[in-house]
Design an enzyme around this catalytic site. Sequence first.
Site, short mmCIF file in Angstrom:
data_model
loop_
_atom_site.label_atom_id
_atom_site.label_comp_id
_atom_site.label_asym_id
_atom_site.label_seq_id
_atom_site.Cartn_x
_atom_site.Cartn_y
_atom_site.Cartn_z
N ALA A 15 5.09 26.35 12.81
CA ALA A 15 5.96 25.44 13.57
C ALA A 15 6.30 26.06 14.92
O ALA A 15 6.31 25.38 15.95
CB ALA A 15 7.24 25.16 12.79
N SER A 35 15.04 20.81 9.24
CA SER A 35 14.86 21.85 8.25
C SER A 35 15.74 21.54 7.05
O SER A 35 16.55 20.61 7.09
CB SER A 35 15.22 23.22 8.83
OG SER A 35 15.06 24.25 7.87
N LYS A 96 -2.78 21.24 8.19
CA LYS A 96 -3.86 21.27 7.21
C LYS A 96 -3.58 22.32 6.14
O LYS A 96 -2.86 23.28 6.40
CB LYS A 96 -5.19 21.53 7.91
CG LYS A 96 -5.23 22.79 8.80
CD LYS A 96 -5.40 24.05 8.00
CE LYS A 96 -5.14 25.28 8.83
NZ LYS A 96 -4.82 26.45 7.98
N ARG A 166 -0.79 34.30 -2.64
CA ARG A 166 -1.17 34.62 -4.01
C ARG A 166 -0.44 33.76 -5.03
O ARG A 166 -0.51 34.00 -6.23
CB ARG A 166 -0.94 36.11 -4.29
CG ARG A 166 -1.92 37.00 -3.55
CD ARG A 166 -1.71 38.48 -3.82
NE ARG A 166 -1.83 38.82 -5.24
CZ ARG A 166 -1.78 40.07 -5.69
NH1 ARG A 166 -1.64 41.08 -4.83
NH2 ARG A 166 -1.88 40.33 -6.98
N ASP A 177 -6.28 27.92 3.03
CA ASP A 177 -5.80 28.47 4.30
C ASP A 177 -6.93 28.79 5.27
O ASP A 177 -6.83 28.53 6.47
CB ASP A 177 -4.98 29.74 4.05
CG ASP A 177 -3.49 29.47 4.02
OD1 ASP A 177 -2.83 29.71 5.05
OD2 ASP A 177 -3.00 29.00 3.00
#
Length: 328
Positions: A15, A35, A96, A166, A177
């Site tokens: 962001a 937020s 994404k 993880r 990612d």
Amino acid sequence: MTTTRWGILGTGGIAATFASDLPLAPGAELAAVGSRTPEAAAAFAERHGFARAHGSWAELAADPDVDVVYVATPHAHHHAAVIACLEGGKAVLCEKPMTLELATSAQLVQEARTRGLFLMEAMWMRCNPAIRRVQELVRDGAIGDVVTVHADFGLQGPFEATHRLRDPALGGGALLDLGVYPIHLTHLLLGTPATVQSWARLTPEGVDETTGMLLGYESGAVAALTCSISGASRNAASITGTLGRIDLPEGFFMPQSFLLHREGAPAETVEMPFEGRGYQYEAIEVQRCLAEGLLESPLVPHMATLDVMTLMDTIRAEVGVDYGTSST
């Protein structure tokens, strides 16, 4: 010049990067940030120059002075965040991958279409000037018929067991990612593969640590792609054709230049305009689409998002990664 009033949902690192590049998009107004806590929103708004701060997603979605919201939450929260924005009547640029799997991504696309609202996955690479030039050159036959694509994206590990990369519940692992970039690049040039073969080493938590993908196409082309959260690779790409090759340098997903090799000619360095980190190019595309009344971008169309998500679902099934969602 038409002004586009931007809201950002989320206050994390991505962001902040987007907010820093947003002023480079002509006509972009930093209108509001939302937020889950008023304190985080207020601090982000002050740091980046946003006019208003909202202490909840719902408040941002209801802000009448926001035209489009950039959703910058972790992957696992994209679906809920986008739904909130669409219900508030806002156009959405969603980081994404759109969601963790095809089913929920397709739901968001259908929801946006039903409401007549713009929705785009924030695959900023597809809006990059150099990548768009590569696509033009390939389409125009500058390197002949594409026969292979090689691309890799790896980060230096190790990441602690508590890190989001993880955590299966957060869509952790290399594929969503990092692997999404080589896959999107290949999809941009070759479309949907006919065959998929993949292998991965999994972490103790069950997410992919290092993944290899071999994609075959009806044209005879082959793509060899890798991604990893355990070692820093070249993060480069090569597109080879029957008449030449295009080499994208380290950081192939945000290039400022590339090498064009043509048969019988010296290598040519092609340089393209580039500012900031390059996130403004996707903002410029969103603003163009909104000004023209489009519900999706031709640079990052809904079908591309769904095609890539379908492929990533297939890869995850092959390597045995399960995020614990209802459809996996």
